[in-house]
Every structure is written in C-alpha cells, then in structure tokens.
Design a protein around this motif. Structure first.
Motif, PDB file in Angstrom:
ATOM      1  N   SER A  82      81.204  38.892  25.109  1.00  0.00           N
ATOM      2  CA  SER A  82      79.904  38.698  24.456  1.00  0.00           C
ATOM      3  C   SER A  82      79.722  37.249  24.033  1.00  0.00           C
ATOM      4  CB  SER A  82      79.791  39.606  23.225  1.00  0.00           C
ATOM      5  OG  SER A  82      79.888  40.952  23.584  1.00  0.00           O
ATOM      6  N   PHE A  83      80.790  36.644  23.490  1.00  0.00           N
ATOM      7  CA  PHE A  83      80.694  35.244  23.084  1.00  0.00           C
ATOM      8  C   PHE A  83      80.546  34.344  24.307  1.00  0.00           C
ATOM      9  CE2 PHE A  83      81.883  31.220  21.144  1.00  0.00           C
ATOM     10  CZ  PHE A  83      81.288  31.328  19.895  1.00  0.00           C
ATOM     11  N   HIS A  84      81.173  34.737  25.412  1.00  0.00           N
ATOM     12  CA  HIS A  84      80.984  34.019  26.676  1.00  0.00           C
ATOM     13  C   HIS A  84      79.509  34.050  27.089  1.00  0.00           C
ATOM     14  CE1 HIS A  84      81.142  33.177  31.002  1.00  0.00           C
ATOM     15  NE2 HIS A  84      80.656  34.384  31.210  1.00  0.00           N
ATOM     16  N   MET A  85      78.883  35.216  27.021  1.00  0.00           N
ATOM     17  CA  MET A  85      77.465  35.320  27.364  1.00  0.00           C
ATOM     18  C   MET A  85      76.615  34.486  26.419  1.00  0.00           C
ATOM     19  SD  MET A  85      77.466  37.207  30.050  1.00  0.00           S
ATOM     20  CE  MET A  85      75.698  37.366  30.188  1.00  0.00           C
ATOM     21  N   PHE A  86      76.978  34.494  25.131  1.00  0.00           N
ATOM     22  CA  PHE A  86      76.276  33.674  24.144  1.00  0.00           C
ATOM     23  C   PHE A  86      76.329  32.197  24.543  1.00  0.00           C
ATOM     24  CE2 PHE A  86      76.758  31.020  20.287  1.00  0.00           C
ATOM     25  CZ  PHE A  86      75.502  31.226  19.718  1.00  0.00           C
ATOM     26  N   MET A  87      77.511  31.719  24.917  1.00  0.00           N
ATOM     27  CA  MET A  87      77.652  30.321  25.291  1.00  0.00           C
ATOM     28  C   MET A  87      76.949  30.011  26.614  1.00  0.00           C
ATOM     29  SD  MET A  87      79.166  28.920  22.795  1.00  0.00           S
ATOM     30  CE  MET A  87      79.492  27.302  23.524  1.00  0.00           C
ATOM     31  N   LEU A  88      76.974  30.977  27.548  1.00  0.00           N
ATOM     32  CA  LEU A  88      76.244  30.782  28.800  1.00  0.00           C
ATOM     33  C   LEU A  88      74.773  30.507  28.547  1.00  0.00           C
ATOM     34  CD1 LEU A  88      77.394  33.452  31.447  1.00  0.00           C
ATOM     35  CD2 LEU A  88      77.902  31.016  31.423  1.00  0.00           C
ATOM     36  N   PHE A  89      74.153  31.331  27.713  1.00  0.00           N
ATOM     37  CA  PHE A  89      72.714  31.203  27.543  1.00  0.00           C
ATOM     38  C   PHE A  89      72.322  30.172  26.502  1.00  0.00           C
ATOM     39  CE2 PHE A  89      73.108  35.134  29.912  1.00  0.00           C
ATOM     40  CZ  PHE A  89      72.170  34.895  30.896  1.00  0.00           C
ATOM     41  N   ILE A  90      73.269  29.732  25.680  1.00  0.00           N
ATOM     42  CA  ILE A  90      73.044  28.503  24.926  1.00  0.00           C
ATOM     43  C   ILE A  90      72.959  27.349  25.922  1.00  0.00           C
ATOM     44  CG2 ILE A  90      74.125  26.834  23.377  1.00  0.00           C
ATOM     45  CD1 ILE A  90      72.782  29.119  21.902  1.00  0.00           C
ATOM     46  N   GLY A  91      73.869  27.348  26.887  1.00  0.00           N
ATOM     47  CA  GLY A  91      73.805  26.347  27.946  1.00  0.00           C
ATOM     48  C   GLY A  91      72.511  26.434  28.738  1.00  0.00           C
ATOM     49  N   ALA A  92      72.068  27.662  29.024  1.00  0.00           N
ATOM     50  CA  ALA A  92      70.815  27.844  29.763  1.00  0.00           C
ATOM     51  C   ALA A  92      69.618  27.335  28.968  1.00  0.00           C
ATOM     52  CB  ALA A  92      70.621  29.323  30.102  1.00  0.00           C
ATOM     53  N   SER A  93      69.680  27.443  27.643  1.00  0.00           N
ATOM     54  CA  SER A  93      68.595  26.940  26.791  1.00  0.00           C
ATOM     55  C   SER A  93      68.627  25.420  26.707  1.00  0.00           C
ATOM     56  CB  SER A  93      68.715  27.537  25.383  1.00  0.00           C
ATOM     57  OG  SER A  93      68.660  28.949  25.416  1.00  0.00           O
ATOM     58  N   LEU A  94      69.836  24.835  26.680  1.00  0.00           N
ATOM     59  CA  LEU A  94      69.970  23.382  26.560  1.00  0.00           C
ATOM     60  C   LEU A  94      69.707  22.675  27.889  1.00  0.00           C
ATOM     61  CD1 LEU A  94      73.191  23.127  24.352  1.00  0.00           C
ATOM     62  CD2 LEU A  94      70.813  22.806  23.626  1.00  0.00           C
ATOM     63  N   GLY A  95      69.980  23.342  29.007  1.00  0.00           N
ATOM     64  CA  GLY A  95      69.838  22.718  30.324  1.00  0.00           C
ATOM     65  C   GLY A  95      68.482  22.087  30.572  1.00  0.00           C
ATOM     66  N   PRO A  96      67.369  22.825  30.381  1.00  0.00           N
ATOM     67  CA  PRO A  96      66.057  22.218  30.626  1.00  0.00           C
ATOM     68  C   PRO A  96      65.753  21.047  29.699  1.00  0.00           C
ATOM     69  CG  PRO A  96      65.909  24.610  30.564  1.00  0.00           C
ATOM     70  CD  PRO A  96      67.279  24.254  30.090  1.00  0.00           C
ATOM     71  N   MET A  97      66.111  21.179  28.418  1.00  0.00           N
ATOM     72  CA  MET A  97      65.833  20.096  27.467  1.00  0.00           C
ATOM     73  C   MET A  97      66.615  18.842  27.833  1.00  0.00           C
ATOM     74  SD  MET A  97      65.556  22.080  23.796  1.00  0.00           S
ATOM     75  CE  MET A  97      67.043  23.055  23.949  1.00  0.00           C
ATOM     76  N   LEU A  98      67.894  19.007  28.164  1.00  0.00           N
ATOM     77  CA  LEU A  98      68.723  17.870  28.548  1.00  0.00           C
ATOM     78  C   LEU A  98      68.200  17.220  29.825  1.00  0.00           C
ATOM     79  CD1 LEU A  98      71.308  16.165  28.222  1.00  0.00           C
ATOM     80  CD2 LEU A  98      72.506  17.901  29.569  1.00  0.00           C
TER      81      LEU A  98
END
Length: 405
Positions: free
Chosen positions: A341-357
């Motif tokens: 679950s924490f892995h999925m959390f980090m995946l989609f934190i990355g997915a949220s940061l990807g477009p902004m970055l």
C-alpha cells in the motif's frame, strides 16, 4: 476452503478478471488528461484550474491507497475490492451529471478515494492467494494493467468525446464498473486468511513497522522515481510532439503513446525472468533499460526512432515494476499488505509530481533538457538496489523467491 482446493480455483478466468478490473480502475486516474481544455471551456475556468480534475483524483488516490491497504488487513482483500468498486460505480455515475466545476472536483476526490481501495487489495490478494510458482507472473499481469491504464484511459476518453458529450466518458465507465463489481463478487474465491482483531484502526499503526525494516524504505525511492519519470515522460511527450519539430495533432499523439503498450506487454513474463535471474537483477535491468530508452529518445529528431525509444523505455518500466513489487513483498514479510500500500502511495505521489516537474523543466530548459533530467532520476534509482542486500541462491532462482529473505 483448504489450500489445494483454493489454488485449483485460481484458474485463468480469475487472472482475466483481476487484470480487467485493475485496468479499468486505474484508468480513472488518466481519463481527464485529454479533457482539460474541454473542462476549461465548459466550466469557464482557466486551464490550470481545470487540471485539478486530474490532480484531485490523484492525491485522493495516493492517500486513500495507504489507508485502505491497511484496512484490508482487517476486513479482507475481496471485501475491500468489492466495496471500492461499488463506491466507484456510484461516484462515476454522479460525475456525469454535474454542472458545476466545484462538484466535479469534489466528486473526483471521492472517486479517487473509492478507486484507491482496489490496487493495494488486489496486489495483496495475488501475493496471498496464488501459489509461489505463479505469484510473480500474476503480479506481472496486474502491473501490466496498471501501466496500460496510463495509455488506455487517455485513448478511451479521447475517443468518446469525438462522438459524444464528455459526460458519456463517465456514464460508460459506470457500466464498466458495475460489471466489474459483479465479476469480483461471483468470479473470484474469497480470501480466508486470518484477520487481526481489535480496533479497525489497528492496522494503521503497522505503517511505522515499515521503517523498522532497514532495507524496505530504499524501495520506496524507486517507487516514487519510477512514476515521476513515467508520467513526466507522457506529459513532456505531448508538448514535444506538438512542437514545430513534429507538429502532430492530438489524435496522432495518442497513437504514438499507444505504441508504448507494446513494451508493457512484457510484464506478465517478469516471473520467468525473476525465477531465472533473481528479483534484484531484473529490477536493476529494467531501470537501466528505461533510462537508456528515455536517454536516447531525443538524440535524433525522427518520429520512427522516437517511437522505438519510447517502446524501449516502457519495456524497462514494465520489467522493473513487477520486480519491485515482488522485492517489497519479500522484504516486508508479515506487513506485506501495508508495505505494498505504501508502495502504491509513493507511485502515485510520483504520478502527481511528474506533470508539475516536467512542465517546470520544459519552461526553463526545453523538452530535451526535461527528458535528460528524468533520465538522471532513473539512473539514481538504478543505484538504489545495490544497497539492498538480498540472498538469492540458486535454489530460489528456480521459483518465485518469496522466501529468499
């Protein structure tokens, strides 16, 4: 139900159900990406405001996955998948009826929370219910669905709005989620593993145990970087292909993105690679391959070459992701569900940061500069497995190495 009978009931139809439901649920993350300009026009908001139709879902999806993954320890995997799908069915129907932007954002948040119940539960279900010789392969199918959703969701919504009103994107999804709920309810066996008793919030306390396992937090660095690079790539690719170098239409860009599905098809075979070479070697190879594909993508301004490098990049991601999930499962032991679950959390934190970055990097340095920064992040992630000692004897390389730690 005893274990032999349970394993015999996990036939290819069960694999198909879990693959389909994983694909259709995670596609909800991406269906609004092609609709941003349409939402800005329909709801009379700016483009930056319209992007919250996606961001609101993503942040709720990331946070909810962490919460509900822990609660699946208490209530069971199948029950959590069912609950999530039923709530997702209801919220998706309501989104199609909204006429105010504030309601669209609020319901997308609720939709993200509902959808977040499914991924950690289905991964934990696969780890617990499938025999060791099929476990990584099953995780590979689920990971393929997660990856393909990033492309399928965009193609689906773009195709629908060419013919129908945007609300039909959600009305049709409503029907798909209702069907998926029935498939989960009647098509897969219940998980019968023992559940902890006591407070329903007790599983959340186990999150702290993840950081007591010294090697496990290192895996989450890879989790965040992997989807930062993947979604950042898709975001940058769109503006790169509409630039004067290629001057492609939005419809043409979708088909270029769709070519990435070719590379993603390797995920179900990750189990054979892990069995032969070991989970760390496969993870490292996938990260390096992804970095090579993305690093070479901009060296020649030729569309065919770009598509080939795009396929190599997505192949690398598709190799790395199931191996990463398998490694996390091995390292986590008894806290496997919350670890995933924490892995999925980090995946989609990355997915949220990807477009902004990516948008920020394109503004200050251009497209090729952005691709190279993303490559640099992937190279950093490729170093991380070297700091995760793991015994992978020849005996464990003949089967899925669930007990090699």
């Amino acid at each position: 139900m005893n274990r032999p009978a349970l394993e015999s009931s996990l036939n290819p139809f069960v694999t198909l159900i879990l693959f389909w439901c994983s694909l259709i649920v995670v596609s909800a993350v991406y269906v609004t990406l092609p609709l941003i300009s349409l939402f800005a026009e329909v709801f009379h908001v700016s483009s930056s405001q319209a992007t919250w139709a996606g961001s609101a879902f993503s942040f709720a999806f990331a946070g909810g996955g962490l919460l509900f993954g822990a609660l699946s320890d208490r209530f069971g995997r199948k029950k959590m998948m069912m609950t999530g799908l039923l709530l997702l069915t209801l919220t998706t129907l309501l989104i199609g009826t909204v006429h105010a932007f504030s309601w669209l954002i609020a319901l997308r948040c609720l939709q993200g929370l509902a959808a977040s119940m499914f991924p950690p539960s289905v991964l934990a279900y696969a780890m617990e219910m499938f025999p060791t010789n099929r476990r990584v392969t099953m995780i590979g199918f689920i990971s393929t669905a997660f990856l393909m959703a990033s492309i399928v969701g965009q193609i689906y919504s773009s195709f629908i709005v060419l013919t129908f009103d945007w609300s039909y994107v959600f009305y049709i999804l409503f029907g798909a989620y209702l069907l998926s709920s029935l498939m989960i309810a009647f098509g897969i066996p219940s998980d019968k593993t023992d559940r902890p008793q006591g407070s329903i919030f007790a599983p959340l306390a186990r999150i702290g145990m993840l950081f007591q396992k010294k090697r496990l937090p290192l895996c989450y660095i890879i989790s965040a970087i992997l989807f930062t690079a993947l979604v950042g790539y898709f975001t940058t690719l769109g503006s790169y292909l509409t630039s004067s170098l290629f001057n492609l239409s939005h419809e043409d860009i979708l088909w270029v993105r769709a070519a990435g599905i070719i590379g993603m098809l390797i995920s179900p075979f990750d189990g054979k690679l892990v069995a032969k070479y070991g989970v760390k070697s496969v993870l490292w190879s996938g990260l390096i391959l992804a970095a090579i594909g993305l690093g070479l993508l901009g060296v020649w301004e030729n569309l065919a070459f770009l598509i080939i490098m795009s396929v190599i990049f997505t192949t690398g991601v598709a190799i790395a992701l199931p191996a990463l999930i398998s490694l996390i499962g091995q390292l986590a032991g008894e806290v496997r569900a919350i670890a995933v679950s924490f892995h999925m959390f980090m995946l989609f934190i990355g997915a949220s940061l990807g477009p902004m970055l990516s948008i920020y990097l394109v503004d200050i340095g251009g497209h090729l500069f952005t691709f190279e920064i993303l490559v640099g992040l992937l190279c950093i992630s490729a170093i991380v497995p070297l700091f995760i000692p793991l015994r992978e004897s020849s005996g464990t390389k003949g089967q899925e190495p669930a007990h090699s730690v």
